[in-house]
Design a protein around this motif. Structure first.
Motif, PDB file in Angstrom:
ATOM      1  N   ILE A   1       0.876  -1.175   0.000  1.00 25.36           N
ATOM      2  CA  ILE A   1       0.000   0.000   0.000  1.00 25.36           C
ATOM      3  C   ILE A   1       0.913   1.224   0.000  1.00 25.36           C
ATOM      4  N   TYR A   2       0.845   2.011  -1.064  1.00 25.96           N
ATOM      5  CA  TYR A   2       1.702   3.200  -1.160  1.00 25.96           C
ATOM      6  C   TYR A   2       1.236   4.248  -0.161  1.00 25.96           C
ATOM      7  N   PRO A   3       2.121   5.180   0.198  1.00 25.71           N
ATOM      8  CA  PRO A   3       1.761   6.207   1.191  1.00 25.71           C
ATOM      9  C   PRO A   3       0.481   6.976   0.842  1.00 25.71           C
ATOM     10  N   ASN A   4       0.178   7.098  -0.450  1.00 27.30           N
ATOM     11  CA  ASN A   4      -1.060   7.818  -0.818  1.00 27.30           C
ATOM     12  C   ASN A   4      -2.302   6.930  -0.652  1.00 27.30           C
ATOM     13  N   GLY A   5      -2.108   5.712  -0.129  1.00 25.01           N
ATOM     14  CA  GLY A   5      -3.246   4.830   0.145  1.00 25.01           C
ATOM     15  C   GLY A   5      -3.536   3.857  -0.984  1.00 25.01           C
ATOM     16  N   PHE A   6      -2.811   3.957  -2.100  1.00 28.25           N
ATOM     17  CA  PHE A   6      -3.096   3.063  -3.231  1.00 28.25           C
ATOM     18  C   PHE A   6      -2.593   1.643  -2.951  1.00 28.25           C
ATOM     19  N   HIS A   7      -3.509   0.684  -3.069  1.00 24.15           N
ATOM     20  CA  HIS A   7      -3.171  -0.718  -2.791  1.00 24.15           C
ATOM     21  C   HIS A   7      -2.681  -1.364  -4.095  1.00 24.15           C
ATOM     22  N   ALA A   8      -1.370  -1.384  -4.297  1.00 30.14           N
ATOM     23  CA  ALA A   8      -0.800  -1.786  -5.595  1.00 30.14           C
ATOM     24  C   ALA A   8      -0.627  -3.293  -5.735  1.00 30.14           C
ATOM     25  N   VAL A   9      -0.384  -4.009  -4.620  1.00 29.43           N
ATOM     26  CA  VAL A   9      -0.198  -5.465  -4.672  1.00 29.43           C
ATOM     27  C   VAL A   9      -1.010  -6.105  -3.551  1.00 29.43           C
TER      28      VAL A   9
ATOM     29  N   GLY B   1       2.064  -8.933 -17.251  1.00 31.76           N
ATOM     30  CA  GLY B   1       0.734  -8.348 -17.079  1.00 31.76           C
ATOM     31  C   GLY B   1       0.717  -6.958 -17.672  1.00 31.76           C
ATOM     32  N   PRO B   2      -0.469  -6.397 -17.818  1.00 36.75           N
ATOM     33  CA  PRO B   2      -0.561  -5.074 -18.440  1.00 36.75           C
ATOM     34  C   PRO B   2       0.032  -3.983 -17.547  1.00 36.75           C
ATOM     35  N   SER B   3       0.243  -2.811 -18.128  1.00 34.48           N
ATOM     36  CA  SER B   3       0.823  -1.686 -17.416  1.00 34.48           C
ATOM     37  C   SER B   3       0.040  -1.388 -16.133  1.00 34.48           C
ATOM     38  N   GLY B   4       0.772  -1.199 -15.049  1.00 35.96           N
ATOM     39  CA  GLY B   4       0.130  -0.815 -13.794  1.00 35.96           C
ATOM     40  C   GLY B   4      -0.388  -1.979 -12.956  1.00 35.96           C
ATOM     41  N   CYS B   5      -0.074  -3.226 -13.338  1.00 33.32           N
ATOM     42  CA  CYS B   5      -0.633  -4.370 -12.612  1.00 33.32           C
ATOM     43  C   CYS B   5       0.156  -4.713 -11.350  1.00 33.32           C
ATOM     44  N   GLY B   6       1.308  -4.044 -11.143  1.00 34.08           N
ATOM     45  CA  GLY B   6       2.053  -4.261  -9.906  1.00 34.08           C
ATOM     46  C   GLY B   6       3.310  -5.110 -10.057  1.00 34.08           C
ATOM     47  N   LYS B   7       3.741  -5.360 -11.286  1.00 32.31           N
ATOM     48  CA  LYS B   7       4.934  -6.186 -11.517  1.00 32.31           C
ATOM     49  C   LYS B   7       6.178  -5.530 -10.921  1.00 32.31           C
ATOM     50  N   SER B   8       6.403  -4.257 -11.296  1.00 32.16           N
ATOM     51  CA  SER B   8       7.623  -3.581 -10.842  1.00 32.16           C
ATOM     52  C   SER B   8       7.588  -3.385  -9.335  1.00 32.16           C
ATOM     53  N   THR B   9       6.412  -3.075  -8.805  1.00 35.81           N
ATOM     54  CA  THR B   9       6.300  -2.878  -7.356  1.00 35.81           C
ATOM     55  C   THR B   9       6.734  -4.155  -6.635  1.00 35.81           C
ATOM     56  N   THR B  10       6.268  -5.318  -7.114  1.00 37.38           N
ATOM     57  CA  THR B  10       6.623  -6.587  -6.473  1.00 37.38           C
ATOM     58  C   THR B  10       8.123  -6.839  -6.586  1.00 37.38           C
TER      59      THR B  10
ATOM     60  N   ASP C   1      14.066  -5.712 -14.710  1.00 36.02           N
ATOM     61  CA  ASP C   1      12.815  -4.989 -14.940  1.00 36.02           C
ATOM     62  C   ASP C   1      12.765  -4.497 -16.381  1.00 36.02           C
ATOM     63  N   GLU C   2      12.004  -5.161 -17.207  1.00 34.19           N
ATOM     64  CA  GLU C   2      11.855  -4.813 -18.629  1.00 34.19           C
ATOM     65  C   GLU C   2      13.203  -4.498 -19.288  1.00 34.19           C
ATOM     66  N   PRO C   3      14.184  -5.412 -19.196  1.00 33.44           N
ATOM     67  CA  PRO C   3      15.525  -5.060 -19.663  1.00 33.44           C
ATOM     68  C   PRO C   3      15.611  -4.853 -21.180  1.00 33.44           C
TER      69      PRO C   3
HETATM   70  P1  ATP Z   1       4.477  -0.944 -15.931  1.00 36.28           P
HETATM   71  O1  ATP Z   1       4.484  -2.119 -16.866  1.00 36.28           O
HETATM   72  O2  ATP Z   1       3.738   0.223 -16.503  1.00 36.28           O
HETATM   73  O3  ATP Z   1       5.810  -0.603 -15.357  1.00 36.28           O
HETATM   74  P2  ATP Z   1       3.785  -2.314 -13.461  1.00 36.28           P
HETATM   75  O4  ATP Z   1       2.939  -3.521 -13.571  1.00 36.28           O
HETATM   76  O5  ATP Z   1       5.238  -2.519 -13.247  1.00 36.28           O
HETATM   77  O6  ATP Z   1       3.533  -1.372 -14.695  1.00 36.28           O
HETATM   78  P3  ATP Z   1       3.864  -0.810 -11.028  1.00 36.28           P
HETATM   79  O7  ATP Z   1       4.931   0.144 -11.443  1.00 36.28           O
HETATM   80  O8  ATP Z   1       4.214  -1.872 -10.079  1.00 36.28           O
HETATM   81  O9  ATP Z   1       3.165  -1.440 -12.298  1.00 36.28           O
HETATM   82  O10 ATP Z   1       2.652   0.047 -10.422  1.00 36.28           O
HETATM   83  C1  ATP Z   1       1.502  -0.584  -9.906  1.00 36.28           C
HETATM   84  C2  ATP Z   1       0.508   0.479  -9.511  1.00 36.28           C
HETATM   85  O11 ATP Z   1       1.009   1.232  -8.400  1.00 36.28           O
HETATM   86  C3  ATP Z   1       0.215   1.497 -10.611  1.00 36.28           C
HETATM   87  O12 ATP Z   1      -1.164   1.777 -10.615  1.00 36.28           O
HETATM   88  C4  ATP Z   1       1.027   2.707 -10.205  1.00 36.28           C
HETATM   89  O13 ATP Z   1       0.422   3.898 -10.661  1.00 36.28           O
HETATM   90  C5  ATP Z   1       1.011   2.609  -8.691  1.00 36.28           C
HETATM   91  N1  ATP Z   1       2.219   3.221  -8.102  1.00 36.28           N
HETATM   92  C6  ATP Z   1       3.498   2.971  -8.422  1.00 36.28           C
HETATM   93  N2  ATP Z   1       4.349   3.694  -7.656  1.00 36.28           N
HETATM   94  C7  ATP Z   1       3.571   4.426  -6.823  1.00 36.28           C
HETATM   95  C8  ATP Z   1       3.830   5.374  -5.781  1.00 36.28           C
HETATM   96  N3  ATP Z   1       5.078   5.701  -5.439  1.00 36.28           N
HETATM   97  N4  ATP Z   1       2.757   5.916  -5.153  1.00 36.28           N
HETATM   98  C9  ATP Z   1       1.514   5.567  -5.470  1.00 36.28           C
HETATM   99  N5  ATP Z   1       1.194   4.668  -6.435  1.00 36.28           N
HETATM  100  C10 ATP Z   1       2.206   4.112  -7.108  1.00 36.28           C
END
Ligand code: ATP
Length: 356
Positions: free
Chosen positions: A11-19, A36-45, A158-160
């Protein structure tokens, strides 16, 4: 088990539950791809595994030891990013050696390890060059070399390949597969490209909206997709889907009826249910088959792609794409019959979209 993620959340500080509740066990030496598609949480994980992002809840273990609070350095991970981030004023040799030089490793040892790494990566002839005198693919190999030389247990990417052109991507893809074979390093690789995922992975983790959709081998994901999302994500062109309600054992495929009783033993149990009927473009047969659904359709358009042709068909309101051998390309604006063999029919629950 080498790496374990148990109920991991971000959960990012802004409250967004990314994973959400991410669970995965990784064996030593495995090549795991997060797709997975853009924004699905791959990079966050991946960044949580690297220690670049804190874990909001759940456990992360390396060799059975909780590592949530360990610094990136103590996790024995090396990461390759999308941008190569090489030092422009340093030679290839110095770029690859950089981490070891910082650690004060003996010069003879550095020389030996840079040479060995350069050999694996085909960079031996480029060690004296500056990064600007290299192609994109060569630069990415230097970036990989810089990570490889550290001889860590876990290799994160990460997407090398995303900054490379289509041709370089194909070459680098097979090189990465080869490097993995030679080094045997446990690798976690992030991409949104299903071909990269299918060709590189021992196991693929398909993600959507922060949730794992399915974990499996490329074979399992292609032949046994868990839901409509995975079925539509893996395969090109994607699987065809027809939504319908089961009535009298049949579903409507545009203006036609497909008798499910001939295709599925459990058809009676599906009566009255909303379902999604799926079949892959390449599963369509142009010759009559036993135990198959026959569909009569109209050919709208054909696209010759070399060895095969995509055929865009309509059947009343329903639309689908068939992939046929180019020698069998049907005529446009003409009727066509095709057969979908029983084993190539997929049924999904119309509400949950889970496979039935
Ligand atoms: P991409 O293929 O576009 O890189 P991804 O699957 O790697 O996408 P992430 O970068 O993990 O996606 O982001 C997952 C979600 O978390 C997205 O909706 C993104 O906007 C959000 N997010 C990422 N970093 C932050 C942050 N620092 N604060 C709040 N939300 C964030």
């Amino acid at each position: 088990m080498y790496i374990e993620l148990k109920n991991v959340n971000k959960i990012y500080p802004n409250g967004f539950h990314a994973v959400h509740n991410f669970n995965l066990e990784i064996d030593k030496g495995e090549f795991i791809v997060f797709v997975g598609p853009s924004g699905c949480g791959k990079s966050t994980t991946l960044r949580m595994i690297a220690g670049l992002e804190n874990i909001s809840s759940g456990d992360f273990l390396i060799n059975g030891v909780r590592a949530n609070e360990k610094s990136p350095r103590d996790r024995e991970v090396a990461m390759v990013f999308q941008s190569y981030a090489l030092y422009p004023q340093m030679t290839v040799f110095d770029n690859i050696a950089f981490g070891l030089t910082l650690q004060g490793v003996d010069e003879d040892v550095i020389e030996e390890r840079v040479q060995k790494t350069a050999k694996i990566l085909g960079l031996t002839d480029y060690l004296d060059r500056l990064p600007r005198a290299l192609s994109g693919g060569q630069r990415q190999r230097v970036a990989i070399g810089r990570a490889l030389i550290r001889k860590v247990g876990i290799f994160l990417m990460d997407e090398p390949l995303s900054n490379l052109d289509a041709k370089q991507r194909v070459t680098m893809r097979s090189e990465i597969a080869q490097i993995h074979q030679e080094t045997g390093a446990t690798t976690i690789y992030v991409t949104h490209d299903q071909t990269e995922a299918m060709t590189l992975a021992d196991r693929i983790v398909v993600m959507k909206d922060g949730y794992i959709q399915q974990v499996g081998t490329p074979y399992e994901l292609y032949f046994k997709p868990a839901n409509v999302f995975v079925a539509g994500f893996i395969g090109e062109p994607p699987m065809n889907f027809i939504r319908s309600r089961v009535e009298n054992g049949c579903i409507a495929f545009g203006d036609q009826q497909v008798n499910l009783k001939e295709l599925r033993e459990d058809a009676a149990g599906l009566e009255g249910k909303e379902i999604v009927f799926g079949f892959r473009p390449e599963a369509a047969m142009l010759q009559a088959q036993e135990n198959a659904a026959r569909i009569d359709c109209q050919v709208e358009l054909t696209e010759m792609l070399g060895d095969n042709t995509n055929v865009y068909i309509t059947c009343g309101e329903a639309q689908a794409i068939l992939k046929v051998d180019s020698h069998d390309t049907p005529e446009t604006d003409a009727p066509l019959s095709f057969w979908i063999p029983r084993e190539s029919v997929y049924l999904f629950d119309g509400t949950t979209e889970e496979v039935i």
